[in-house]
Design a protein around this motif. Structure first.
Motif, PDB file in Angstrom:
ATOM      1  N   HIS A 179       0.831  -1.204   0.000  1.00 42.03           N
ATOM      2  CA  HIS A 179       0.000   0.000   0.000  1.00 42.03           C
ATOM      3  C   HIS A 179       0.868   1.257   0.000  1.00 42.03           C
ATOM      4  O   HIS A 179       0.592   2.217  -0.722  1.00 42.03           O
ATOM      5  CB  HIS A 179      -0.939  -0.011   1.202  1.00 42.03           C
ATOM      6  CG  HIS A 179      -1.680   1.269   1.390  1.00 42.03           C
ATOM      7  ND1 HIS A 179      -2.725   1.645   0.583  1.00 42.03           N
ATOM      8  CD2 HIS A 179      -1.513   2.274   2.281  1.00 42.03           C
ATOM      9  CE1 HIS A 179      -3.172   2.831   0.970  1.00 42.03           C
ATOM     10  NE2 HIS A 179      -2.448   3.229   2.007  1.00 42.03           N
ATOM     11  N   LEU A 180       1.908   1.249   0.811  1.00 34.53           N
ATOM     12  CA  LEU A 180       2.761   2.435   0.926  1.00 34.53           C
ATOM     13  C   LEU A 180       3.555   2.697  -0.348  1.00 34.53           C
ATOM     14  O   LEU A 180       3.684   3.838  -0.781  1.00 34.53           O
ATOM     15  CB  LEU A 180       3.698   2.304   2.121  1.00 34.53           C
ATOM     16  CG  LEU A 180       2.988   2.353   3.476  1.00 34.53           C
ATOM     17  CD1 LEU A 180       3.936   1.976   4.596  1.00 34.53           C
ATOM     18  CD2 LEU A 180       2.387   3.721   3.726  1.00 34.53           C
ATOM     19  N   GLN A 183       1.537   4.261  -3.418  1.00 34.54           N
ATOM     20  CA  GLN A 183       1.029   5.629  -3.367  1.00 34.54           C
ATOM     21  C   GLN A 183       1.732   6.491  -4.399  1.00 34.54           C
ATOM     22  O   GLN A 183       2.960   6.479  -4.503  1.00 34.54           O
ATOM     23  CB  GLN A 183       1.211   6.210  -1.970  1.00 34.54           C
ATOM     24  CG  GLN A 183       0.357   5.563  -0.931  1.00 34.54           C
ATOM     25  CD  GLN A 183       0.546   6.172   0.452  1.00 34.54           C
ATOM     26  OE1 GLN A 183       1.414   7.006   0.666  1.00 34.54           O
ATOM     27  NE2 GLN A 183      -0.265   5.718   1.390  1.00 34.54           N
TER      28      GLN A 183
END
Length: 188
Positions: A179-180, A183
């Motif tokens: 997820h990180l 981004q």
């Protein structure tokens, strides 16, 4: 992701996969155990930022976090509040009583709890939880009684290592990282 955890035995991952609450001692775990006072009796402690960084991800993945410490310190209270710990108790001499009270209030069993401690006062909890851990520089009789001895000394990332193991064992660490890194940043 398991390649990052080659030093962690499979049975540790098995125990960690059931954890819903991570409780830790402070002095000797979240700090190096030292206490510094200035001439005005102001207390100073050094905390590892990497330990604090993982708290939000534990909470986002339904792992609650608590502190039970034998010392009463405003510095520690402030750190616990800043990080958003689910509970923190200070100046506790009978840690197991407070611990069991919190378990009951949260509707959890001992098998669903992990504890990180480094000294004699932590032994009653360490010997009874589902997953127990200590820093590399814990007392030798504590290291002999836990499921996992960290590669790190107190104050140098013990909490983070245990938190990462919990997330990895539950199949959540890779999604946090994914997820990180997915981004997209926008130019201002």
């Amino acid at each position: 992701m398991k390649e990052y955890f080659g030093h962690v035995p499979a049975e540790v991952f098995e125990k960690a996969s059931k954890i819903k609450l991570l409780v830790t001692d402070v002095d000797g775990v979240l700090t190096d155990g030292g206490v510094i006072y200035d001439d005005h009796k102001t207390e100073f402690k050094r905390f590892q930022v990497k330990d604090g960084q993982i708290v939000q991800f534990l909470k986002a993945h339904d792992i609650r976090i608590g502190v039970i410490t034998g010392r009463n310190s405003l510095v520690v209270k402030n750190r616990c509040e800043e990080l958003g710990f689910d509970f923190h108790f200070h100046g506790v001499k009978e840690k197991s009583l407070v611990f069991l009270s919190q378990l009951k209030a949260m509707g959890l069993t001992l098998d669903q709890c992990a504890y990180i401690g480094d000294d004699i006062i932590d032994l009653p909890i360490l010997k009874n939880v589902g997953f127990s851990a200590c820093p590399k520089d814990a007392m030798s009789y504590v290291k002999d009684k836990v499921d996992f001895v960290s590669e790190f000394n107190g104050g140098d990332g013990v909490f983070r290592e245990v938190a990462d193991i919990l997330l990895e064992s539950q199949g959540k660490l890779e999604s946090v990282i994914g997820h990180l890194i997915s981004q997209k940043l926008q130019n201002p």
